[in-house]
Scaffold this motif. Sequence first.
Motif, PDB file in Angstrom:
ATOM      1  N   ALA A  13       0.847  -1.197   0.000  1.00 22.34           N
ATOM      2  CA  ALA A  13       0.000   0.000   0.000  1.00 22.34           C
ATOM      3  C   ALA A  13       0.879   1.242   0.000  1.00 22.34           C
ATOM      4  CB  ALA A  13      -0.904  -0.001   1.226  1.00 22.34           C
ATOM      5  N   LEU A  44      -5.593   1.807  -0.072  1.00 26.90           N
ATOM      6  CA  LEU A  44      -5.781   1.034   1.157  1.00 26.90           C
ATOM      7  C   LEU A  44      -5.635   1.893   2.406  1.00 26.90           C
ATOM      8  CD1 LEU A  44      -3.917  -2.335   0.426  1.00 26.90           C
ATOM      9  CD2 LEU A  44      -6.331  -1.776   0.136  1.00 26.90           C
ATOM     10  N   VAL A  55      -3.748  -2.950   7.273  1.00 22.75           N
ATOM     11  CA  VAL A  55      -2.786  -2.883   6.176  1.00 22.75           C
ATOM     12  C   VAL A  55      -1.719  -3.925   6.452  1.00 22.75           C
ATOM     13  CG1 VAL A  55      -1.094  -1.459   4.966  1.00 22.75           C
ATOM     14  CG2 VAL A  55      -3.193  -0.413   5.841  1.00 22.75           C
ATOM     15  N   GLY A 108       3.028  -1.671   4.049  1.00 19.40           N
ATOM     16  CA  GLY A 108       2.859  -0.319   3.552  1.00 19.40           C
ATOM     17  C   GLY A 108       4.114   0.534   3.571  1.00 19.40           C
TER      18      GLY A 108
END
Length: 332
Positions: free
Chosen positions: A32, A71, A86, A89
Amino acid sequence: MLFVKTFCLPAALVAAAIAASPAVAQTTVPLATWGGANHIGVRQFVPALEEALKKAPSGTVTFQHFPGGQLAQDKDMPVGIPMGQVKFGWITVNGWSGTVPDTKFMDAPTGLTMAELDTLIDKPNGLMSVLQKKFSEKNATLLGLADLGPPAVVSKVPLKTPADFVGKKVRVFSEGQAEAVRAFGGSPVTIPFADVYSAMQYGTVDAAILGFQGVDSQRMYEVSKYVLVPASFLGTTMMGWAANKPWVDKLPADVRKALIAAVDEASHSNRKAIVAEIDDLTKQYRDRGLEVTILKPDMPEFAAWQKATAPLLKSTLAKLSPDVAALIQPKD
């Protein structure tokens, strides 16, 4: 007819063999990211990671990229990653100070150059190792770091030392910067990034602190004359890549090993790309008429910054864990 039978028999055997073979387990790695597609943390890192992941055992990893905050946004990562909302990321490490308090050191006036900070990250029991332990305690796994570089100060008159800030109104974007500007005798002003151009244009502020890359994106060359990059005496911006710890721990061992190696490889290539970009931007800024000064330890102004920020650094060190403070403690 004999030819047909002879041809079909091996095909049938192959089909039966495939059906009998166990399927290779697939693991999806969903990265993400947020921000613009042209940010070096997206346009350079993502392809580098995807390429590095190809070294994983064949057929075991499927890479997915969710850009533009699909996201989560950067501000969501300190909660989203530990909670598992998540899995993996891109993060601004400075923004994790509420979750991992020792990340406050990114705002400390250490005076470290990017090269020195890179060395500090990678050395045995260095910054990467120590922060990994801190992140792990908060249900997150820190997989990579890359210093985006210290912020720049743009102005219409030369600002080379802290004494030059006396009486100046200066745009800041962190409390650490505000504290420093006040200590120098200036007045910190909080202005959104998008409004920096007009603030400089109309004299709302005399100078502005912003990311070095923002000098270009905000067209500071049209409303200022001087750019100072004061090492990390006004902090630095550390980017990183973190994942939900339970998710990482549950990955098949070979995939987990491949992911850790891939992020490490891609983050190191990202660091090199950041330095190259800063070199290119420095040339562009000078070609556009800006006077760019990048503070280095061998310059006479360096000592002035060191002296002026020493009380601030001492105060910051007192708020950090001993193991982190020891890493950035100035050597006598």
